[in-house]
Design a protein around this motif. Sequence first.
Motif, mmCIF file in Angstrom:
data_model
loop_
_atom_site.group_PDB
_atom_site.id
_atom_site.type_symbol
_atom_site.label_atom_id
_atom_site.label_comp_id
_atom_site.label_asym_id
_atom_site.label_seq_id
_atom_site.Cartn_x
_atom_site.Cartn_y
_atom_site.Cartn_z
ATOM 1 N N LYS A 408 0.835 -1.203 0.000
ATOM 2 C CA LYS A 408 0.000 0.000 0.000
ATOM 3 C C LYS A 408 0.872 1.257 0.000
ATOM 4 C CE LYS A 408 -3.404 2.523 2.746
ATOM 5 N NZ LYS A 408 -4.114 2.611 4.039
ATOM 6 N N ASP A 415 -5.197 3.040 -7.933
ATOM 7 C CA ASP A 415 -6.542 2.775 -7.422
ATOM 8 C C ASP A 415 -7.459 2.360 -8.571
ATOM 9 O OD1 ASP A 415 -8.379 2.567 -5.413
ATOM 10 O OD2 ASP A 415 -9.093 4.621 -5.592
ATOM 11 N N THR A 429 -8.075 0.980 -2.947
ATOM 12 C CA THR A 429 -7.725 1.763 -1.759
ATOM 13 C C THR A 429 -8.545 1.306 -0.560
ATOM 14 O OG1 THR A 429 -7.149 3.689 -3.092
ATOM 15 C CG2 THR A 429 -7.638 4.085 -0.771
ATOM 16 N N ASP A 430 -9.833 1.094 -0.759
ATOM 17 C CA ASP A 430 -10.694 0.627 0.326
ATOM 18 C C ASP A 430 -10.217 -0.722 0.851
ATOM 19 O OD1 ASP A 430 -12.375 2.852 -0.002
ATOM 20 O OD2 ASP A 430 -13.564 1.812 -1.529
ATOM 21 N N SER A 433 -6.919 -0.439 2.795
ATOM 22 C CA SER A 433 -7.158 0.218 4.086
ATOM 23 C C SER A 433 -7.810 -0.758 5.076
ATOM 24 C CB SER A 433 -8.070 1.436 3.910
ATOM 25 O OG SER A 433 -7.455 2.390 3.085
#
Length: 665
Positions: A408, A415, A429-430, A433
Amino acid sequence: MNFYLKIATFYALLSCLSFFQMEGALADQSDEIMTIGGEPVSKSELIYLISKGQKEDPSVGGLSREEFEENLELFVNYKLKVKEAESLNLHKTEEFLREYESFKENLMAPYLIKNSLEEGEVRKAYSRMQEVVRASHILFQFPPNASKEDSLIVLRMAVKVKQEVENGGNINELAVEYSDDPSAKLNRGDLGYFTALQMVPAFEDAVYNMRTGEISDPVLTDFGYHIIQVMDRRPNPGQVKVSHLLVRIDPENPDGEDNAKRLVGDIYQEIQKESTSWTEIVKNFSEDASTREKGGMLPWFSVGSMIPEFEMTAFSLSEEGEISPPVKTQYGYHILRLEDKRPLESFESQEQVIRSKILRASRRSLIQSQVMAIQKSRYSFEENESNYLSLKENLEGFSRASDYQNFKDSPNWSDSELFRISGKAYTTTDFLSFVSWKERIPNSNSETLFDSWYTAFTAECLNRTEEKDVTESNRDYQMTLNEYRDGILLFSLMNQEVWQKGIMDSLGQRSYYNANLEDYFWKDRVEAMMVKVLDIGKASLARDFLISKNLTPDLKKEFENSIQSQNQLAFQSEYGLMEIDNHPVLSSADLNQTYQEVEANGHLHLLVIGDVIEGGPKDFTEIRGLVIKDYQEYLDDSLIEKLREKYPIVIDEEAKEEAFIALNQ
């Protein structure tokens, strides 16, 4: 039908969504029945709460006009207190928010897909538990790190052996030859009798969907492929409790089995004699050290809990105390004695045990897969396959969560959209995370760390979508949440302004007592000993004892020790200061006579009369509990009066009439 009182005492135990989420959902303008302090109150909420009270008491029919007005008044008082609690910011306190977080999940659970599937599995399991099944199987395991080709070879072998069974081969003989189950050398593939939740789900499903004698297609489980034949099915006999005696076989002695067989035969013959004590025989001869000193006693067990030979013998015994002939198992020779039997327990008593078993790893994963499948269909799940495969290619080689974090933080990715749920996009990205430093354990041997994380991420997104859907769309859930939320606020306000204040405010208690002294007066009282005669044939015993006695504090104890203790069902006695007016016995007595007899309510009463004390105020220390109760009621009335002045109430008469009609339909 006082729902207000129920709310005041019970709903403090539960919580719900925040006030701001619920207010807009429950009080739209078309549903408004009144305003309190300028804020709308929902007609639906009034109908919901009163209807709930009606459902809790099925004997109550429709509401009369008077009952409706009474409930409406209680509802207004309830909403006034909730509004006051909000004005004091009680819905923002740490205590309220802690309760909210604690109970929100529990309140949501019954409305989720997962709950209905779990409930279905619990019911299905108990239904299957009504029957026990005996089956034999042949297991074909995969080699370590099996490829698809390896798996296909194993499947072909399973199909070949199935055909041998169908062509007349004996599955138990073939199990000895082919089965990779280590126990097959001993049990020849015979699993004995078992019931629901004692096998892995796929195996159980196959067996319970087969007829007696039927042979299955290859059944895939985590152990490999199984060929299964159902040998018998019968009603579940419940549980059995036995004691046993064990004679072991010495594996190092060539004559070990003959010696053991001869010894257990001699013991069995000895047990047949009437003078023989089972407990002593077990103590002297059993080689099971864990049960020998307890008369060979074993815990209760059900079908599928013991090795088949032992279990079938235990369940074949029918009379308490019945002793079995010797039975051989892998441990040696046993003699069993039946101690007790009991049938399958009710669903209510078994429900939590069944539920806990269903929520174990393999079954939980199965339910989770079903939940995800339903959620994906309901919420229009659309996966961007190319972006998913690209991400998987980049991450599949990683074996630690920290590797994901490093990826990451690197510039080697961009993305991109992974999938959509109800039109909302979830991106790379989600996902990154979502991955934390905590390592995940894959759910199966074939699952990679990436698969485990990606499944967990997808499930989290679907679950949040479902919860949001229930929160926004399920009217019953909204009402329930709002009810509990308001109940907590009501309890908090009442505790602060009424209950605790009433208990702790000693000056206020005294002041209330002095201001309402006329409510705390004794009427004329008399000190008396009273004996109620229940057996008239023994009245003379009490009469002879009491007739010459003067009243003293010890008289009742003397009577109990000398007369009543020998005739406990003949008399009831009491002693103390008693108010005279309206007393069913004393109001008819001549208080100038020390001893007298009075007939009242179909019984003879023997009285010993003492001093008469004129009426007067009750001492505060004697009745403090009653004063506190009355003071709390006064505080409650005062609070309502204050709130009615503080928050103007405007009722829509037309909406009120609509509510009345709706409650009587």
